[in-house]
Each structure stands twice: as C-alpha cells, then as structure tokens.
Design an enzyme around this catalytic site. Structure first.
Site, PDB file in Angstrom:
ATOM      1  N   ILE A 181       0.865  -1.184   0.000  1.00  0.00           N
ATOM      2  CA  ILE A 181       0.000   0.000   0.000  1.00  0.00           C
ATOM      3  C   ILE A 181       0.899   1.230   0.000  1.00  0.00           C
ATOM      4  CG2 ILE A 181      -1.971   1.149   1.098  1.00  0.00           C
ATOM      5  CD1 ILE A 181      -2.111  -1.303   3.014  1.00  0.00           C
ATOM      6  N   HIS A 182       0.734   2.104  -0.995  1.00  0.00           N
ATOM      7  CA  HIS A 182       1.528   3.333  -0.963  1.00  0.00           C
ATOM      8  C   HIS A 182       0.888   4.504  -1.709  1.00  0.00           C
ATOM      9  CE1 HIS A 182       2.713   2.267  -5.060  1.00  0.00           C
ATOM     10  NE2 HIS A 182       3.111   3.516  -5.199  1.00  0.00           N
ATOM     11  N   ARG A 183      -0.126   4.248  -2.547  1.00  0.00           N
ATOM     12  CA  ARG A 183      -0.715   5.323  -3.345  1.00  0.00           C
ATOM     13  C   ARG A 183      -1.369   6.376  -2.460  1.00  0.00           C
ATOM     14  NH1 ARG A 183      -0.133   5.755  -9.143  1.00  0.00           N
ATOM     15  NH2 ARG A 183       0.455   3.697  -9.871  1.00  0.00           N
TER      16      ARG A 183
ATOM     17  N   ARG B 147       6.206   6.073   3.417  1.00  0.00           N
ATOM     18  CA  ARG B 147       5.074   7.015   3.462  1.00  0.00           C
ATOM     19  C   ARG B 147       3.894   6.405   4.210  1.00  0.00           C
ATOM     20  NH1 ARG B 147       2.151   7.939  -0.225  1.00  0.00           N
ATOM     21  NH2 ARG B 147       1.391   9.984   0.351  1.00  0.00           N
TER      22      ARG B 147
END
Length: 347
Positions: free
Chosen positions: A198-200, A233
C-alpha cells in the site's frame, strides 16, 4: 548519440535496468540523473547495487516535499544539467513527479523527449500520476507504449507524436533477473502467504480508505498470513490504525521477486506490482478504484476492489493459489528495451 535519463522512483529503477543495458549495447551514451524522489536505501540504493544499474551521474537528493515544491526543484536542477550536457534526447519513465520534471525541463529548452510507458490512462484526474503521465505524453516526441490499449488512448486524444509499441520493459527486467532472484535465501519462512503493498496517495491520504484496507488485511490474516513490505510514506499514516500482518521493511527487486514467486496471491495499489504479479502467474486484487492495466482485468487475472473491505476479503480468499496463464501477446516478447535502444540510436 547521447541521452539524459531521469529516474527517481522504484518502478523507474526496474525499467531503467533493462533499458540501460540495451542502450550501452547499442553504443548510446547515457547520462543518468537520479532525482532522489525515493530516498530510503531500501527503495533506491539497493536497486542500483543489485541490478547493476550504472551509477547516477547526478543525484539531486530532492524528496519529502509537496508535489509543487518537489517538481519545481527537480525542474530547476534538471534544466541546468540539460543545458550543460546538451543531450540528443531526454528519456523519462512512467508517471512520477520526476517524469514530469524531466519532460518539462527538456521541452523548455527544445530537447526531444522519449517517454517510456506512455499512453496509459486510469481516467482519474485526482491521481497525481495520471496528471503527470498525460502532460508528459503531450510534450514528448517519441512515445514508447507497452500495449495496444495505450495506442488507442493516445489516438483518441489526437496525439501527433511518434508512437512505437515496444511491449513492456518490466517484463524484460523480470526475465533477465528471474533465475538470479530464485537463488536468494527466503525473506520469510511462511509456506503460504498473501503479498500486499500500500503506498498510493489515494489510499494513504484518506484515513477511511486506509482503515478499510487495513481491516480487510486483518480479516485475511486470520485465514492466511499477509506479508506487507511497508512503504515509508504509509508507515507514517498507520499510527492510529490497527494492522495485523507480517510487516517488513521495503525490499529490493530480487527479494520482491522471491516473494512473488512463492506467494498465494497479491494485493496492491501499485501499478508495477500488478504486472509483476501477472508475469509471475499470481492473481492480483487491486486496491484502487481503477487501473491503467485494463488488459489484466479483461483477461480475468486482476480484479479491482478499491478500498471496499468486504470485496477485498472475498476476492482474496476466493482466489488463493489461482492458476494464471501468461499470455505473451499482452506485453510483448521481452525485447522492449532493445527496440527502445535501436529507435533512439537512429535519432
């Protein structure tokens, strides 16, 4: 022939590994500018070391800023390098802020632009990546596309640049390194597991979406371990959200390929990992509301779940270890990099 390549994020390093080899073989001198957009060692340095990407000629170390500040500082720095080194082309990849900054720097001083992985569309202008890719396509001179769908998108938009369907460079890279990656020691000891990333921004910046995705992971983790290499992030957004999974640090390319080869299913919001899952014969649940890789959805090997907890859980548990048949016609024959290098060499 001399080109200036702008890279700065994990997917770009993977693509550049194949293209840089092909350019060197074709006798094209490459000047590499690393913007620093991905600055964590596990998201950047390890790729240059493992994949033997030529050491960057310039490292701008620009990161951890808002979109405007990041893109602006990159643009300023890259423009100076372009004016100093006078390349015949500026080569950019994909859809990051580094991509747009490199393209803008080139077009302002009348240097031709070659865009690798052009023409893809998610049709969601809220995504920064969509804006970056559309603007880069619009000002590029050569558009190297990976799929027929990308060609169709560009023609619908009235594109008058040269369009070259070369296939997908990430397939080139995977085929080149697959055997080497298989020799790596295992990252984890689980025999069966789900690989998730998960990073978007659409997920990490929205607490409701991120919480729903994490709740889905928690539910799936009760049935089968979920392994989550955690993007720096994303980690900062998870302070107040419960997450039950095997959380590990970001991985280099070889270790990710190792996990892909052994996992039972992939869940991701990454564009690149959707393709890599397919290349490795794994079913993918996409944690976004749309994907630019429409042919994967149409082929039944990828399904979009968004941030819907129930849908994520259902799709994941119903498709564990599903057999995927790889179809070469979707992304070319693994020679995209050579085709790119030969076209650039012609000038």
């Amino acid at each position: 022939m001399k080109i200036l390549t702008v890279i700065g994020a994990r997917p770009q390093f993977i693509k550049a590994a194949a293209v840089s080899r092909a350019l060197a073989k074709a006798g094209v001198k490459e000047i590499i500018v690393h913007t620093g957009q991905h600055y964590d060692p596990n998201m950047s340095e390890v790729f240059f070391t493992e994949m033997e990407i030529p050491k960057p000629d310039y490292n701008l170390d620009i990161h951890d800023l808002g979109h405007g500040a990041m893109t602006g500082r990159m643009l300023e720095a890259i423009e100076k390098i372009v004016l100093e080194r006078k390349p015949d082309y500026v080569l950019v990849y994909g859809d990051t802020n580094s991509t747009l900054a490199g393209a803008l720097a080139a077009v302002k001083v009348h240097v031709p632009i070659a865009h690798v992985e052009a023409g893809l569309r998610s049709f969601d202008m809220k995504m920064p990546e969509e804006v970056n890719r559309i603007l880069t396509d619009r000002i590029s001179n050569i558009l190297f596309v990976p799929t027929q769908a990308a060609i169709d998108n560009l023609k619908k938009e009235g594109c008058d640049a040269e369009i070259v369907n070369v296939g997908d460079v990430m397939l080139d890279t995977l085929l080149f390194y697959k055997d080497k990656a298989s020799q790596r020691p295992p990252v984890i000891n689980e025999k069966e597991f789900v690989l998730a990333t998960i990073h978007r921004a659409e997920n990490t910046n929205d607490p409701r979406r991120l919480k729903s995705i994490c709740e889905a992971i928690n539910e799936i983790n009760k049935k089968i371990p979920v392994v989550l290499p955690l993007h720096p992030r994303t980690k900062s957004y998870l302070k107040d959200i419960e997450l039950n999974a095997t959380v590990i640090d970001p991985l280099g390319y070889f270790d990710m390929l190792n996990l892909l080869a052994k996992c039972s299913l992939v869940m991701t919001d990454s564009g690149g990992l959707q393709k890599e899952a397919y290349f490795c014969g794994k079913y993918c649940v996409t944690l976004r509301d749309q994907t630019e890789w429409v042919e994967l959805v149409e082929s039944g090997v990828n399904e979009i779940a968004g941030a819907d907890k129930e849908k994520i859980v259902r799709l994941a548990l119903n498709n564990l270890n599903k057999k995927i048949v790889f179809n070469k016609s979707l992304y070319g024959d693994g020679t995209a990099s050579e085709k790119i290098a030969q076209r650039i060499r012609r000038g």
